[in-house]
Design a protein around this motif. Structure first.
Motif, PDB file in Angstrom:
ATOM      1  N   ARG A  14       0.848  -1.380  -0.004  1.00  0.00           N
ATOM      2  CA  ARG A  14      -0.047   0.078   0.011  1.00  0.00           C
ATOM      3  C   ARG A  14       0.949   1.152  -0.030  1.00  0.00           C
ATOM      4  NH1 ARG A  14      -4.253  -0.896   4.745  1.00  0.00           N
ATOM      5  NH2 ARG A  14      -3.257  -2.383   5.353  1.00  0.00           N
ATOM      6  N   ALA A  15       1.933   1.365  -0.868  1.00  0.00           N
ATOM      7  CA  ALA A  15       2.546   2.678  -1.066  1.00  0.00           C
ATOM      8  C   ALA A  15       1.737   3.504  -2.152  1.00  0.00           C
ATOM      9  CB  ALA A  15       3.814   2.340  -1.590  1.00  0.00           C
ATOM     10  N   SER A  16       1.521   4.673  -1.651  1.00  0.00           N
ATOM     11  CA  SER A  16       0.533   5.368  -2.586  1.00  0.00           C
ATOM     12  C   SER A  16       1.435   5.882  -3.590  1.00  0.00           C
ATOM     13  CB  SER A  16       0.188   6.758  -1.848  1.00  0.00           C
ATOM     14  OG  SER A  16       1.369   7.555  -1.371  1.00  0.00           O
ATOM     15  N   SER A  17       2.443   5.788  -3.824  1.00  0.00           N
ATOM     16  CA  SER A  17       3.475   6.449  -4.889  1.00  0.00           C
ATOM     17  C   SER A  17       3.595   5.165  -6.250  1.00  0.00           C
ATOM     18  CB  SER A  17       4.934   6.653  -4.781  1.00  0.00           C
ATOM     19  OG  SER A  17       5.472   5.270  -3.796  1.00  0.00           O
ATOM     20  N   ASP A  18       3.208   4.218  -5.715  1.00  0.00           N
ATOM     21  CA  ASP A  18       2.970   2.826  -6.605  1.00  0.00           C
ATOM     22  C   ASP A  18       1.732   2.901  -7.391  1.00  0.00           C
ATOM     23  OD1 ASP A  18       2.777   0.359  -8.009  1.00  0.00           O
ATOM     24  OD2 ASP A  18       4.702  -0.114  -6.714  1.00  0.00           O
ATOM     25  N   GLU A  19       1.797   3.009  -8.763  1.00  0.00           N
ATOM     26  CA  GLU A  19       0.535   3.119  -9.490  1.00  0.00           C
ATOM     27  C   GLU A  19      -0.334   1.927  -9.296  1.00  0.00           C
ATOM     28  OE1 GLU A  19      -0.724   3.219 -14.251  1.00  0.00           O
ATOM     29  OE2 GLU A  19       1.231   2.950 -13.801  1.00  0.00           O
ATOM     30  N   TRP A  20       0.201   0.641  -9.095  1.00  0.00           N
ATOM     31  CA  TRP A  20      -0.567  -0.732  -9.023  1.00  0.00           C
ATOM     32  C   TRP A  20      -0.690  -1.376  -7.543  1.00  0.00           C
ATOM     33  CZ3 TRP A  20      -3.261  -0.896 -12.800  1.00  0.00           C
ATOM     34  CH2 TRP A  20      -2.916  -0.341 -14.002  1.00  0.00           C
ATOM     35  N   ASN A  21      -0.442  -0.399  -6.561  1.00  0.00           N
ATOM     36  CA  ASN A  21      -0.895  -0.732  -5.146  1.00  0.00           C
ATOM     37  C   ASN A  21      -2.052  -0.222  -4.915  1.00  0.00           C
ATOM     38  OD1 ASN A  21       1.659  -1.687  -5.001  1.00  0.00           O
ATOM     39  ND2 ASN A  21       2.265  -0.453  -3.098  1.00  0.00           N
ATOM     40  N   LEU A  22      -2.772  -0.716  -3.890  1.00  0.00           N
ATOM     41  CA  LEU A  22      -4.188  -0.460  -3.120  1.00  0.00           C
ATOM     42  C   LEU A  22      -3.876   0.202  -2.099  1.00  0.00           C
ATOM     43  CD1 LEU A  22      -6.513  -3.366  -3.634  1.00  0.00           C
ATOM     44  CD2 LEU A  22      -6.017  -1.689  -5.436  1.00  0.00           C
ATOM     45  N   ASN A  23      -4.540   1.340  -2.045  1.00  0.00           N
ATOM     46  CA  ASN A  23      -4.207   2.450  -0.871  1.00  0.00           C
ATOM     47  C   ASN A  23      -5.421   1.790   0.278  1.00  0.00           C
ATOM     48  OD1 ASN A  23      -2.232   4.212  -1.799  1.00  0.00           O
ATOM     49  ND2 ASN A  23      -3.896   5.250  -3.184  1.00  0.00           N
ATOM     50  N   MET A  66     -10.157  -2.493  -5.550  1.00  0.00           N
ATOM     51  CA  MET A  66      -9.591  -3.712  -6.036  1.00  0.00           C
ATOM     52  C   MET A  66      -9.981  -3.685  -7.821  1.00  0.00           C
ATOM     53  SD  MET A  66     -10.117  -6.926  -7.395  1.00  0.00           S
ATOM     54  CE  MET A  66     -11.345  -7.640  -6.184  1.00  0.00           C
ATOM     55  N   LEU A  67     -11.614  -3.553  -7.875  1.00  0.00           N
ATOM     56  CA  LEU A  67     -12.092  -3.693  -9.023  1.00  0.00           C
ATOM     57  C   LEU A  67     -11.686  -2.531 -10.094  1.00  0.00           C
ATOM     58  CD1 LEU A  67     -15.754  -4.782  -8.087  1.00  0.00           C
ATOM     59  CD2 LEU A  67     -13.959  -6.286  -9.344  1.00  0.00           C
ATOM     60  N   ASP A  68     -11.530  -1.277  -9.355  1.00  0.00           N
ATOM     61  CA  ASP A  68     -11.353   0.009 -10.354  1.00  0.00           C
ATOM     62  C   ASP A  68      -9.863  -0.305 -10.666  1.00  0.00           C
ATOM     63  OD1 ASP A  68     -13.689   1.185  -9.741  1.00  0.00           O
ATOM     64  OD2 ASP A  68     -12.869   2.251  -8.106  1.00  0.00           O
ATOM     65  N   LYS A  69      -9.073  -1.061  -9.872  1.00  0.00           N
ATOM     66  CA  LYS A  69      -7.485  -1.239 -10.436  1.00  0.00           C
ATOM     67  C   LYS A  69      -7.309  -2.658 -11.423  1.00  0.00           C
ATOM     68  CE  LYS A  69      -4.851   1.389  -8.092  1.00  0.00           C
ATOM     69  NZ  LYS A  69      -3.896   2.651  -8.807  1.00  0.00           N
ATOM     70  N   VAL A  70      -8.300  -3.434 -11.245  1.00  0.00           N
ATOM     71  CA  VAL A  70      -8.243  -4.688 -12.249  1.00  0.00           C
ATOM     72  C   VAL A  70      -8.807  -3.982 -13.483  1.00  0.00           C
ATOM     73  CG1 VAL A  70      -9.474  -6.592 -13.003  1.00  0.00           C
ATOM     74  CG2 VAL A  70      -8.238  -6.351 -10.553  1.00  0.00           C
ATOM     75  N   ILE A  71      -9.822  -3.115 -13.566  1.00  0.00           N
ATOM     76  CA  ILE A  71     -10.291  -2.813 -14.772  1.00  0.00           C
ATOM     77  C   ILE A  71      -9.357  -1.875 -15.480  1.00  0.00           C
ATOM     78  CG2 ILE A  71     -12.186  -1.239 -15.865  1.00  0.00           C
ATOM     79  CD1 ILE A  71     -13.936  -2.249 -13.601  1.00  0.00           C
ATOM     80  N   GLU A  72      -8.643  -0.985 -14.626  1.00  0.00           N
ATOM     81  CA  GLU A  72      -7.638  -0.067 -15.248  1.00  0.00           C
ATOM     82  C   GLU A  72      -6.568  -1.013 -15.869  1.00  0.00           C
ATOM     83  OE1 GLU A  72      -4.606   3.233 -13.735  1.00  0.00           O
ATOM     84  OE2 GLU A  72      -6.173   2.748 -12.293  1.00  0.00           O
ATOM     85  N   LYS A 105      -6.800  -4.122 -16.944  1.00  0.00           N
ATOM     86  CA  LYS A 105      -7.183  -4.546 -18.242  1.00  0.00           C
ATOM     87  C   LYS A 105      -7.318  -3.711 -19.618  1.00  0.00           C
ATOM     88  CE  LYS A 105      -9.745  -7.460 -21.006  1.00  0.00           C
ATOM     89  NZ  LYS A 105      -9.266  -8.427 -21.752  1.00  0.00           N
ATOM     90  N   LYS A 106      -7.522  -2.564 -19.144  1.00  0.00           N
ATOM     91  CA  LYS A 106      -7.717  -1.484 -20.306  1.00  0.00           C
ATOM     92  C   LYS A 106      -6.088  -1.188 -20.536  1.00  0.00           C
ATOM     93  CE  LYS A 106     -11.779   1.076 -18.755  1.00  0.00           C
ATOM     94  NZ  LYS A 106     -12.451   2.339 -18.225  1.00  0.00           N
ATOM     95  N   ARG A 107      -5.391  -1.310 -19.678  1.00  0.00           N
ATOM     96  CA  ARG A 107      -3.864  -0.834 -20.240  1.00  0.00           C
ATOM     97  C   ARG A 107      -3.247  -2.092 -21.003  1.00  0.00           C
ATOM     98  NH1 ARG A 107       0.192   1.861 -17.241  1.00  0.00           N
ATOM     99  NH2 ARG A 107      -1.397   3.022 -16.454  1.00  0.00           N
ATOM    100  N   LEU A 108      -3.714  -3.147 -20.610  1.00  0.00           N
ATOM    101  CA  LEU A 108      -2.987  -4.573 -21.204  1.00  0.00           C
ATOM    102  C   LEU A 108      -3.860  -4.897 -22.456  1.00  0.00           C
ATOM    103  CD1 LEU A 108      -2.401  -6.713 -18.246  1.00  0.00           C
ATOM    104  CD2 LEU A 108      -0.717  -5.438 -19.382  1.00  0.00           C
TER     105      LEU A 108
END
Length: 262
Positions: A96-105, A112-118, A120-123
């Motif tokens: 949970r480091a806020s500076s990391d794009e792929w960490n959950l705060n 979690m779902l927001d990050k997964v969808i993000e 998926k869009k990226r990949l």
């Protein structure tokens, strides 16, 4: 009716007892107590996709991203290279480091779902596999929310063309799931078990459910081998309940139940 496409689990013996693999688009629950091999099965599933040129997403809630990469390397899987090349995104809910794009705060289903969808869009379209290891972390404080939130996860992810492995921890003390677990919404259930037999830890898996699949109904002993990962050994010739007993005791119980010991 078109043929059902199946995705390899990355474990040869497991593909065979699943009639070729997991049906595409399924939500598969990997359930069981800690230390039974669930995470390693998840690593195999992701690696199988990467080996075919796919991309993948891995959500880790109980280990750090670095720990997942090291564990994969132990079994000959180069997740570090896949991350570096942009073929694998590991979403870390532990550090949970806020500076990391792929960490959950916040460890919430919504974030979690927001990050997964993000991710998926990226990949893009090549991202076909998702692991959530484990879902139990999202309802540690409120087990009663498990049923509602696991349904939400399945409903939302169904729109994104992902085949999902989601693990669920069973309590060591009771052997049961926290809250309602994932079984009620899963398309497939693979149960990971363990027993102490003659002083030795022995692990098993059994496919309890896999829709649209004529799967094997037997319990299979498994081994976790350094450099290889999870390997299926052989189906059990006795019940799991019998495996927990010495052979002599098991025979005596059967004689009594059959009336021979009277």
């Amino acid at each position: 009716m078109r043929n059902l496409e199946r995705l390899s689990t990355g474990i040869r013996g497991l593909d065979e007892i699943l009639a070729g693999g997991v049906p595409e688009g399924f939500f598969v629950a990997l359930v069981g107590m800690p230390g039974t091999g669930k995470t390693i099965a998840c690593l195999h599933f992701i690696n199988a996709g990467l080996a075919l040129g796919e991309k993948a997403i891995y959500v880790t809630t109980e280990e750090s991203r670095e720990s997942i990469i090291r564990q994969a390397a132990q079994f000959g899987m180069d997740f570090e290279k896949a991350v570096r090349e942009g073929r694998l995104i590991i979403i870390d809910a532990l550090m949970r480091a806020s500076s990391d794009e792929w960490n959950l705060n916040l460890v919430t289903v919504e974030e979690m779902l927001d990050k997964v969808i993000e991710a998926k869009k990226r990949l893009g379209l090549k991202a076909r596999r998702l692991v959530i290891d484990s879902m139990s972390a999202f309802w540690l404080r409120a087990p009663v929310k498990a049923r509602e939130e696991s349904y939400t996860v399945k409903r939302i992810l169904a729109k994104w063309n992902l085949t999902v492995y989601a693990t669920s921890q069973y309590a060591i003390t009771t052997g049961g799931a926290f809250g309602w677990g994932l079984e009620h919404i899963a398309d497939g259930i693979i149960h990971f078990k363990r027993r102490i037999i003659n002083g030795v830890l022995t692990r098993y898996i059994i496919v309890e459910k896999m829709r649209q699949t004529p799967h094997d109904l037997r319990a299979w002993e498994i081994a976790i081998i350094d450099g290889k990962g999870l390997v299926l050994l052989n189906p059990l010739t006795r019940r799991l309940e019998d495996e927990a007993l010495p052979e002599k005791v098991s025979r005596r119980i059967k004689k009594v139940l059959s009336g021979e010991g009277q």
